[in-house]
Motif scaffolding. Sequence first.
Motif, PDB file in Angstrom:
ATOM      1  N   MET A  95     -59.528 -45.368  11.290  1.00  0.00           N
ATOM      2  CA  MET A  95     -58.197 -44.840  11.467  1.00  0.00           C
ATOM      3  C   MET A  95     -57.267 -45.363  10.365  1.00  0.00           C
ATOM      4  N   PHE A  96     -57.493 -46.615   9.952  1.00  0.00           N
ATOM      5  CA  PHE A  96     -56.660 -47.182   8.895  1.00  0.00           C
ATOM      6  C   PHE A  96     -56.722 -46.334   7.634  1.00  0.00           C
ATOM      7  N   TRP A  97     -57.919 -45.934   7.245  1.00  0.00           N
ATOM      8  CA  TRP A  97     -58.061 -45.188   5.990  1.00  0.00           C
ATOM      9  C   TRP A  97     -57.452 -43.792   6.092  1.00  0.00           C
ATOM     10  N   ILE A  98     -57.530 -43.181   7.241  1.00  0.00           N
ATOM     11  CA  ILE A  98     -56.895 -41.871   7.429  1.00  0.00           C
ATOM     12  C   ILE A  98     -55.383 -42.007   7.278  1.00  0.00           C
ATOM     13  N   LEU A  99     -54.814 -43.023   7.922  1.00  0.00           N
ATOM     14  CA  LEU A  99     -53.372 -43.248   7.816  1.00  0.00           C
ATOM     15  C   LEU A  99     -52.969 -43.633   6.392  1.00  0.00           C
ATOM     16  N   ALA A 100     -53.797 -44.406   5.716  1.00  0.00           N
ATOM     17  CA  ALA A 100     -53.483 -44.810   4.342  1.00  0.00           C
ATOM     18  C   ALA A 100     -53.485 -43.606   3.399  1.00  0.00           C
ATOM     19  N   ILE A 101     -54.473 -42.743   3.530  1.00  0.00           N
ATOM     20  CA  ILE A 101     -54.534 -41.545   2.683  1.00  0.00           C
ATOM     21  C   ILE A 101     -53.362 -40.630   2.989  1.00  0.00           C
ATOM     22  N   TRP A 102     -53.041 -40.438   4.285  1.00  0.00           N
ATOM     23  CA  TRP A 102     -51.888 -39.621   4.653  1.00  0.00           C
ATOM     24  C   TRP A 102     -50.611 -40.197   4.058  1.00  0.00           C
ATOM     25  N   PHE A 103     -50.448 -41.515   4.102  1.00  0.00           N
ATOM     26  CA  PHE A 103     -49.252 -42.159   3.570  1.00  0.00           C
ATOM     27  C   PHE A 103     -49.095 -41.870   2.077  1.00  0.00           C
ATOM     28  N   ILE A 104     -50.161 -41.998   1.332  1.00  0.00           N
ATOM     29  CA  ILE A 104     -50.103 -41.768  -0.115  1.00  0.00           C
ATOM     30  C   ILE A 104     -49.763 -40.311  -0.420  1.00  0.00           C
ATOM     31  N   ILE A 105     -50.458 -39.380   0.215  1.00  0.00           N
ATOM     32  CA  ILE A 105     -50.177 -37.955  -0.010  1.00  0.00           C
ATOM     33  C   ILE A 105     -48.749 -37.637   0.382  1.00  0.00           C
ATOM     34  N   ASN A 106     -48.327 -38.136   1.523  1.00  0.00           N
ATOM     35  CA  ASN A 106     -46.994 -37.881   2.037  1.00  0.00           C
ATOM     36  C   ASN A 106     -45.918 -38.433   1.102  1.00  0.00           C
ATOM     37  N   ALA A 107     -46.071 -39.671   0.658  1.00  0.00           N
ATOM     38  CA  ALA A 107     -45.066 -40.293  -0.209  1.00  0.00           C
ATOM     39  C   ALA A 107     -44.957 -39.573  -1.547  1.00  0.00           C
ATOM     40  N   VAL A 108     -46.086 -39.226  -2.137  1.00  0.00           N
ATOM     41  CA  VAL A 108     -46.061 -38.544  -3.437  1.00  0.00           C
ATOM     42  C   VAL A 108     -45.445 -37.154  -3.306  1.00  0.00           C
ATOM     43  N   TRP A 109     -45.883 -36.410  -2.313  1.00  0.00           N
ATOM     44  CA  TRP A 109     -45.388 -35.054  -2.123  1.00  0.00           C
ATOM     45  C   TRP A 109     -43.900 -35.058  -1.803  1.00  0.00           C
ATOM     46  N   MET A 110     -43.458 -36.039  -1.008  1.00  0.00           N
ATOM     47  CA  MET A 110     -42.061 -36.137  -0.624  1.00  0.00           C
ATOM     48  C   MET A 110     -41.161 -36.303  -1.844  1.00  0.00           C
ATOM     49  N   TRP A 111     -41.535 -37.170  -2.765  1.00  0.00           N
ATOM     50  CA  TRP A 111     -40.676 -37.461  -3.913  1.00  0.00           C
ATOM     51  C   TRP A 111     -40.598 -36.316  -4.906  1.00  0.00           C
ATOM     52  N   PHE A 112     -41.561 -35.406  -4.894  1.00  0.00           N
ATOM     53  CA  PHE A 112     -41.512 -34.277  -5.815  1.00  0.00           C
ATOM     54  C   PHE A 112     -40.640 -33.140  -5.317  1.00  0.00           C
ATOM     55  N   ASP A 113     -40.243 -33.181  -4.042  1.00  0.00           N
ATOM     56  CA  ASP A 113     -39.437 -32.094  -3.497  1.00  0.00           C
ATOM     57  C   ASP A 113     -38.371 -32.650  -2.541  1.00  0.00           C
ATOM     58  N   LEU A 114     -37.493 -33.509  -3.060  1.00  0.00           N
ATOM     59  CA  LEU A 114     -36.483 -34.165  -2.226  1.00  0.00           C
ATOM     60  C   LEU A 114     -35.444 -33.195  -1.661  1.00  0.00           C
ATOM     61  N   ASP A 115     -35.212 -32.074  -2.319  1.00  0.00           N
ATOM     62  CA  ASP A 115     -34.180 -31.139  -1.868  1.00  0.00           C
ATOM     63  C   ASP A 115     -34.681 -30.140  -0.827  1.00  0.00           C
ATOM     64  N   ASN A 116     -35.957 -30.134  -0.526  1.00  0.00           N
ATOM     65  CA  ASN A 116     -36.519 -29.227   0.471  1.00  0.00           C
ATOM     66  C   ASN A 116     -36.376 -29.875   1.855  1.00  0.00           C
ATOM     67  N   LYS A 117     -35.296 -29.521   2.556  1.00  0.00           N
ATOM     68  CA  LYS A 117     -34.997 -30.163   3.838  1.00  0.00           C
ATOM     69  C   LYS A 117     -36.038 -29.855   4.906  1.00  0.00           C
ATOM     70  N   THR A 118     -36.576 -28.662   4.904  1.00  0.00           N
ATOM     71  CA  THR A 118     -37.598 -28.308   5.887  1.00  0.00           C
ATOM     72  C   THR A 118     -38.841 -29.173   5.703  1.00  0.00           C
ATOM     73  N   LEU A 119     -39.262 -29.362   4.471  1.00  0.00           N
ATOM     74  CA  LEU A 119     -40.419 -30.203   4.172  1.00  0.00           C
ATOM     75  C   LEU A 119     -40.157 -31.649   4.592  1.00  0.00           C
ATOM     76  N   GLN A 120     -38.977 -32.167   4.290  1.00  0.00           N
ATOM     77  CA  GLN A 120     -38.644 -33.546   4.649  1.00  0.00           C
ATOM     78  C   GLN A 120     -38.646 -33.739   6.163  1.00  0.00           C
ATOM     79  N   LYS A 121     -38.076 -32.788   6.898  1.00  0.00           N
ATOM     80  CA  LYS A 121     -38.055 -32.881   8.361  1.00  0.00           C
ATOM     81  C   LYS A 121     -39.473 -32.823   8.932  1.00  0.00           C
ATOM     82  N   THR A 122     -40.280 -31.914   8.402  1.00  0.00           N
ATOM     83  CA  THR A 122     -41.655 -31.773   8.877  1.00  0.00           C
ATOM     84  C   THR A 122     -42.436 -33.058   8.645  1.00  0.00           C
ATOM     85  N   PHE A 123     -42.352 -33.601   7.430  1.00  0.00           N
ATOM     86  CA  PHE A 123     -43.063 -34.839   7.123  1.00  0.00           C
ATOM     87  C   PHE A 123     -42.549 -35.998   7.965  1.00  0.00           C
TER      88      PHE A 123
END
Length: 84
Positions: free
Chosen positions: A1-29
């Motif tokens: 479970m740790f590795w699943i959460l770690a991979i999700w965290f990395i994908i989530n953090a990177v994707w989040m910073w590339f689209d900070l103005d997309n409010k729907t994406l930020q709320k979903t994440f």
Amino acid sequence: MFWILAIWFIINAVWMWFDLDNKTLQKTFAWINVAAIIIGFWTFYGATPVDSLSTWFQVLNWVNIVLAATQFYFGYRKSQHKVA
């Protein structure tokens, strides 16, 4: 479970910073992160501890809380209106 959460965290953090103005994406994440935080703490305190991952698992859970709070901020902040 740790590795699943770690991979999700990395994908989530990177994707989040590339689209900070997309409010729907930020709320979903942010809401997905709430689920990930619950699962992370539930797994950490409910499973048999693994000494080599115990500290990292706890750090990942708390950093995920900070990331979710940041995403809630970007997702629910009001837009700035420029005055001419």
